[in-house]
Design a protein around this motif. Structure first.
Motif, PDB file in Angstrom:
ATOM      1  N   ASP A   1       8.416  39.521-121.270  1.00 13.62           N
ATOM      2  CA  ASP A   1       8.101  40.956-121.278  1.00 13.62           C
ATOM      3  C   ASP A   1       8.107  41.569-119.878  1.00 13.62           C
ATOM      4  O   ASP A   1       7.754  42.736-119.715  1.00 13.62           O
ATOM      5  CB  ASP A   1       6.715  41.197-121.897  1.00 13.62           C
ATOM      6  N   ALA A   2       8.511  40.818-118.875  1.00  8.73           N
ATOM      7  CA  ALA A   2       8.406  41.289-117.493  1.00  8.73           C
ATOM      8  C   ALA A   2       9.095  42.629-117.278  1.00  8.73           C
ATOM      9  O   ALA A   2       8.550  43.515-116.603  1.00  8.73           O
ATOM     10  CB  ALA A   2       8.969  40.243-116.532  1.00  8.73           C
ATOM     11  N   PHE A   3      10.275  42.821-117.841  1.00 11.09           N
ATOM     12  CA  PHE A   3      10.978  44.089-117.621  1.00 11.09           C
ATOM     13  C   PHE A   3      10.339  45.236-118.407  1.00 11.09           C
ATOM     14  O   PHE A   3      10.330  46.374-117.946  1.00 11.09           O
ATOM     15  CB  PHE A   3      12.472  43.958-117.937  1.00 11.09           C
ATOM     16  N   SER A   4       9.762  44.954-119.571  1.00 10.61           N
ATOM     17  CA  SER A   4       9.037  45.995-120.315  1.00 10.61           C
ATOM     18  C   SER A   4       7.803  46.436-119.544  1.00 10.61           C
ATOM     19  O   SER A   4       7.505  47.628-119.451  1.00 10.61           O
ATOM     20  CB  SER A   4       8.628  45.479-121.696  1.00 10.61           C
TER      21      SER A   4
ATOM     22  N   ALA B   1       7.393  46.193-116.304  1.00 10.64           N
ATOM     23  CA  ALA B   1       7.883  46.924-115.131  1.00 10.64           C
ATOM     24  C   ALA B   1       8.323  48.336-115.506  1.00 10.64           C
ATOM     25  O   ALA B   1       8.042  49.298-114.778  1.00 10.64           O
ATOM     26  CB  ALA B   1       9.035  46.157-114.485  1.00 10.64           C
TER      27      ALA B   1
ATOM     28  N   ASP C   1      13.307  45.122-110.592  1.00  4.71           N
ATOM     29  CA  ASP C   1      13.391  43.681-110.365  1.00  4.71           C
ATOM     30  C   ASP C   1      12.245  43.174-109.497  1.00  4.71           C
ATOM     31  O   ASP C   1      11.648  42.136-109.794  1.00  4.71           O
ATOM     32  CB  ASP C   1      14.721  43.315-109.703  1.00  4.71           C
TER      33      ASP C   1
ATOM     34  N   TRP D   1       5.112  40.497-110.905  1.00 11.49           N
ATOM     35  CA  TRP D   1       4.253  40.338-112.086  1.00 11.49           C
ATOM     36  C   TRP D   1       4.328  38.905-112.600  1.00 11.49           C
ATOM     37  O   TRP D   1       3.305  38.297-112.939  1.00 11.49           O
ATOM     38  CB  TRP D   1       4.655  41.348-113.159  1.00 11.49           C
TER      39      TRP D   1
ATOM     40  N   ALA E   1       9.017  43.163-111.579  1.00 12.45           N
ATOM     41  CA  ALA E   1       9.031  42.099-112.582  1.00 12.45           C
ATOM     42  C   ALA E   1       8.797  40.736-111.932  1.00 12.45           C
ATOM     43  O   ALA E   1       8.018  39.925-112.452  1.00 12.45           O
ATOM     44  CB  ALA E   1      10.351  42.120-113.355  1.00 12.45           C
ATOM     45  N   ASP E   2       9.440  40.494-110.792  1.00 11.12           N
ATOM     46  CA  ASP E   2       9.241  39.221-110.086  1.00 11.12           C
ATOM     47  C   ASP E   2       7.794  39.053-109.634  1.00 11.12           C
ATOM     48  O   ASP E   2       7.209  37.966-109.777  1.00 11.12           O
ATOM     49  CB  ASP E   2      10.172  39.130-108.872  1.00 11.12           C
TER      50      ASP E   2
END
Length: 157
Positions: free
Chosen positions: A16-19, A21, A41, A47, A44-45
């Motif tokens: 879910d990192a991009f959601s 972000a 990016d 997180w 997300a990284d």
């Protein structure tokens, strides 16, 4: 907007990192901030690397992210003068504009409170903007100061 019954709240996964972000980007833009190239990016990284942070996502029935709440659980070290309890600091509660007013924020907070009660967290604190104080009060938060609000789980509300 779906009713809150149609909204699913769950703990966020690495996938879910991009959601997560993207919701942060929405919040930053609403606050009037211009985002640098590559922010999605880099967020997300960061997180994914932050192992202390806990995040819950609210999604509509199709899986579209509607909001999130996240923060950090802080474990006190043992001491002879106080218990080694834990507290949780909410760093962000965000609900996308099209989902506001449908109970999504309250559902996110109640999910956090339920988790905290099972993980020996004795209080949850957050910095409240005036527009959100009513939401926090409905969930049981009180105001130990003008901006800081907290919910004590170690005593009745």
């Amino acid at each position: 907007m779906e009713t809150v019954r149609d909204v699913r709240v769950r703990e966020a996964l690495p996938t879910d990192a991009f959601s997560v972000a993207a919701l942060h980007i929405q919040d930053e833009r609403e606050q009037g901030y211009a985002l640098p190239p590559g922010f999605l990016d880099s967020f997300a990284d960061a997180w994914l690397a932050d192992r202390a942070r806990r995040t819950w996502l609210a999604e509509d029935p199709s899986g579209r992210p509607l909001g999130l709440v996240h923060g950090t659980r802080v474990q006190k070290l043992p001491s002879a003068r106080r218990p080694a309890d834990a507290w949780f600091h909410v760093s962000l509660l965000y609900v996308s504009p099209d989902a506001r007013g449908a109970g999504v924020g309250e559902r996110l907070l109640r999910t956090l409170v339920a988790w905290a009660a099972t993980d020996r967290v004795t209080r949850i604190q957050l910095n409240a903007v005036p527009a959100a104080r009513g939401l926090y009060e409905r969930v049981g938060f009180g105001a130990p100061s003008e901006r800081l609000m907290e919910l004590r789980l170690d005593r009745p509300t």
